[in-house]
Design a protein around this motif. Sequence first.
Motif: not given
Length: 143
Positions: A40, A47, A70-71, A74, A78, A116, A119-120
Amino acid sequence: MESEREIIDLQPGKPSSSRRQPINLNHYATKKSMVGSMLDVALFLSNAMRLKTVLGHGPSSQYYATLITLISISLLLQVVIGILLVITARLNLNEVEKQWRINQLNDAATALVFLTVVLNVFITAFGAQETGFLAVRSLRNPL
């Protein structure tokens, strides 16, 4: 010395050698949670670098607002996953009354990890044209 309640033997039958020992499930779960936390952290750093790159390109770049959103989501997920994994690692799996809680925390962390990852995938898809190898390649060869 550990009691029978703390160690569960997952290796049935006669041990074939003196090196064979029962598995301590709590120790195993703690190590698993720690490895998950380290992964993680690695994704978190990746990110953070992506966020730095997008911010460096500025608001005039394509998909700027989408990538920032989005980042950021994310990164937030995390952090929550990391907290869940640390809490899970601190609980004793061998205490029967805590097993339900540990299972719930583990399920929540798994669902958040899946979200996550999704999203990534979108972050990579939206950011591929602006950063890294593709950006350098397009500057050299505009085909």
